[in-house]
Design an enzyme around this catalytic site. Structure first.
Site, PDB file in Angstrom:
ATOM      1  N   GLY A  99      58.693  23.117  27.756  1.00  0.00           N
ATOM      2  CA  GLY A  99      57.334  22.859  27.270  1.00  0.00           C
ATOM      3  C   GLY A  99      56.293  23.163  28.331  1.00  0.00           C
ATOM      4  O   GLY A  99      56.581  23.147  29.528  1.00  0.00           O
ATOM      5  N   SER A 153      59.513  30.542  36.274  1.00  0.00           N
ATOM      6  CA  SER A 153      59.060  31.872  35.861  1.00  0.00           C
ATOM      7  C   SER A 153      59.099  32.851  37.020  1.00  0.00           C
ATOM      8  O   SER A 153      58.921  32.475  38.190  1.00  0.00           O
ATOM      9  CB  SER A 153      57.626  31.783  35.338  1.00  0.00           C
ATOM     10  OG  SER A 153      57.100  33.072  35.127  1.00  0.00           O
ATOM     11  N   TYR A 171      49.129  29.765  36.900  1.00  0.00           N
ATOM     12  CA  TYR A 171      50.369  29.489  36.155  1.00  0.00           C
ATOM     13  C   TYR A 171      51.573  29.568  37.100  1.00  0.00           C
ATOM     14  O   TYR A 171      52.430  28.675  37.125  1.00  0.00           O
ATOM     15  CB  TYR A 171      50.475  30.501  35.013  1.00  0.00           C
ATOM     16  CG  TYR A 171      51.832  30.628  34.379  1.00  0.00           C
ATOM     17  CD1 TYR A 171      52.393  29.588  33.651  1.00  0.00           C
ATOM     18  CD2 TYR A 171      52.565  31.823  34.497  1.00  0.00           C
ATOM     19  CE1 TYR A 171      53.644  29.719  33.061  1.00  0.00           C
ATOM     20  CE2 TYR A 171      53.803  31.962  33.906  1.00  0.00           C
ATOM     21  CZ  TYR A 171      54.344  30.914  33.195  1.00  0.00           C
ATOM     22  OH  TYR A 171      55.581  31.047  32.616  1.00  0.00           O
ATOM     23  N   ARG A 204      57.879  47.649  32.775  1.00  0.00           N
ATOM     24  CA  ARG A 204      58.205  46.529  33.687  1.00  0.00           C
ATOM     25  C   ARG A 204      59.317  45.659  33.095  1.00  0.00           C
ATOM     26  O   ARG A 204      60.223  45.215  33.808  1.00  0.00           O
ATOM     27  CB  ARG A 204      56.935  45.699  33.931  1.00  0.00           C
ATOM     28  CG  ARG A 204      57.183  44.420  34.683  1.00  0.00           C
ATOM     29  CD  ARG A 204      55.906  43.627  34.922  1.00  0.00           C
ATOM     30  NE  ARG A 204      56.235  42.344  35.510  1.00  0.00           N
ATOM     31  CZ  ARG A 204      56.528  41.259  34.808  1.00  0.00           C
ATOM     32  NH1 ARG A 204      56.504  41.268  33.492  1.00  0.00           N
ATOM     33  NH2 ARG A 204      56.832  40.144  35.436  1.00  0.00           N
TER      34      ARG A 204
END
Ligand SMILES: NC(=O)c1ccc[n+]([C@@H]2O[C@H](COP(=O)([O-])OP(=O)(O)OC[C@H]3O[C@@H](n4cnc5c(N)ncnc54)[C@H](O)[C@@H]3O)[C@@H](O)[C@H]2O)c1
Length: 271
Positions: free
Chosen positions: A77, A116, A141, A179
């Site tokens: 989440g 990430s 982020y 990419r």
């Protein structure tokens, strides 16, 4: 009660209404007696063995209730792209802190944290990274994912709460850009990586790159070998989508110089 209890009593999936949450949902019942699904958004009806609990990651009380009775967590989440600072702060920084505080209080054994590639996005595409390479976030982020990884490390060192941080590349039906030929993670490989992360005997605090068996390699997963992850898919079957033989990275394209791609010149945004 079955004669053969499943490995976990209650497995929590946050972000269950999101793109990856919807992919994962049908696969989780094999691993847990009860799958608790959570999000801000709608999750439909609970299926057999499912519980639905809506909760805002930024709401401490709601998170303490959400984690009650949980023994393992898939934390998917939060804000999943570059966005306004306040949104990232609430969901990905305050929210991940609430998640770990509540997980510790509930006696959770292990967390799989959807980190990430944007935690390392400002590394050049000419550099190969492993788990010990310094983070180089490519936006707010990415900074929030670095925070989550470090919070996970603290909770392991202080309390022994284990986490596998998955630096997910691009988990989509197929690569959408050149990419993504490098960063592609097939959904079945994602599920296998999560299975390995949940069931490897000891993971401590592990950083693993979430990629399929692609031809070009920016990331070396040798320091996560204890997970036993063996990708079965590769972006190479999608090579026909990019017939242009122009060099990648391209000298005149700043985004292609960095592993984070277009994120390196997106934002920061202030909401
Ligand atoms: N899809 C990818 O290729 C990829 C790549 C790298 C990292 N990730 C990470 O994997 C995770 C899932 O990615 P996704 O593509 O499914 O993202 P997504 O945006 O589709 O899903 C995220 C979910 O989190 C929920 N959410 C947002 N803020 C919340 C809050 N305050 N409280 C509770 N729920 C909240 C949203 O409602 C949404 O359903 C994210 O953490 C993302 O950063 C995904």
């Amino acid at each position: 009660m079955s004669d053969h209890p499943k490995p976990f009593q209650r497995l929590l999936l946050t972000g269950a209404a999101g793109g990856l949450g919807r992919v994962l949902r049908p696969h989780l019942g094999q691993w847990a007696e009860v799958v608790r699904l959570s999000d801000l958004d709608g999750l439909g009806q609970a299926g057999p063995g499912e519980e639905i609990v809506h909760a805002d990651l930024a709401d401490r009380g709601a998170m303490l209730r959400l984690l009650d009775g949980v023994d393992a967590v898939l934390h998917f989440g939060g804000i999943s792209v570059e966005a306004g600072w306040n949104a990232i702060l609430q969901a990905n920084i305050v929210g991940v802190h609430h998640l770990y505080e509540a997980a510790h209080a509930a006696g959770v054994r292990r967390v799989v944290f959807a980190s990430s590639n944007h935690a390392i996005g400002f590394h050049p595409t000419t550099t190969q990274l492993d788990a010990d390479s310094p983070t180089r976030p490519d936006g707010l982020y990415g900074v929030s994912k670095c925070f989550g990884e470090q919070l996970a490390r603290f909770y392991y060192d202080r309390f022994g709460l284990e986490t596998v941080c998955l630096r997910i590349g691009s988990a989509f039906p197929q690569p959408a850009t050149r990419r993504m030929m490098v960063t592609y993670l097939h959904y079945e490989d994602l599920i296998e990586l999560i299975r390995c992360s949940l069931f490897a005997p000891r993971v401590g605090h592990t950083i693993a790159y979430g990629m399929s068996d692609n031809d070009a390699l920016w990331w070396n997963n040798s320091k996560a070998a204890h997970l036993g992850y063996r990708p079965r898919h590769s972006s190479r079957v999608h090579a026909h989508l990019f017939p242009d033989s122009a060099a990648y990275p391209a000298a005149d394209d700043r985004a292609s110089q960095y592993q984070g791609g277009p994120f390196v010149s997106t934002g920061p945004f202030y909401d």
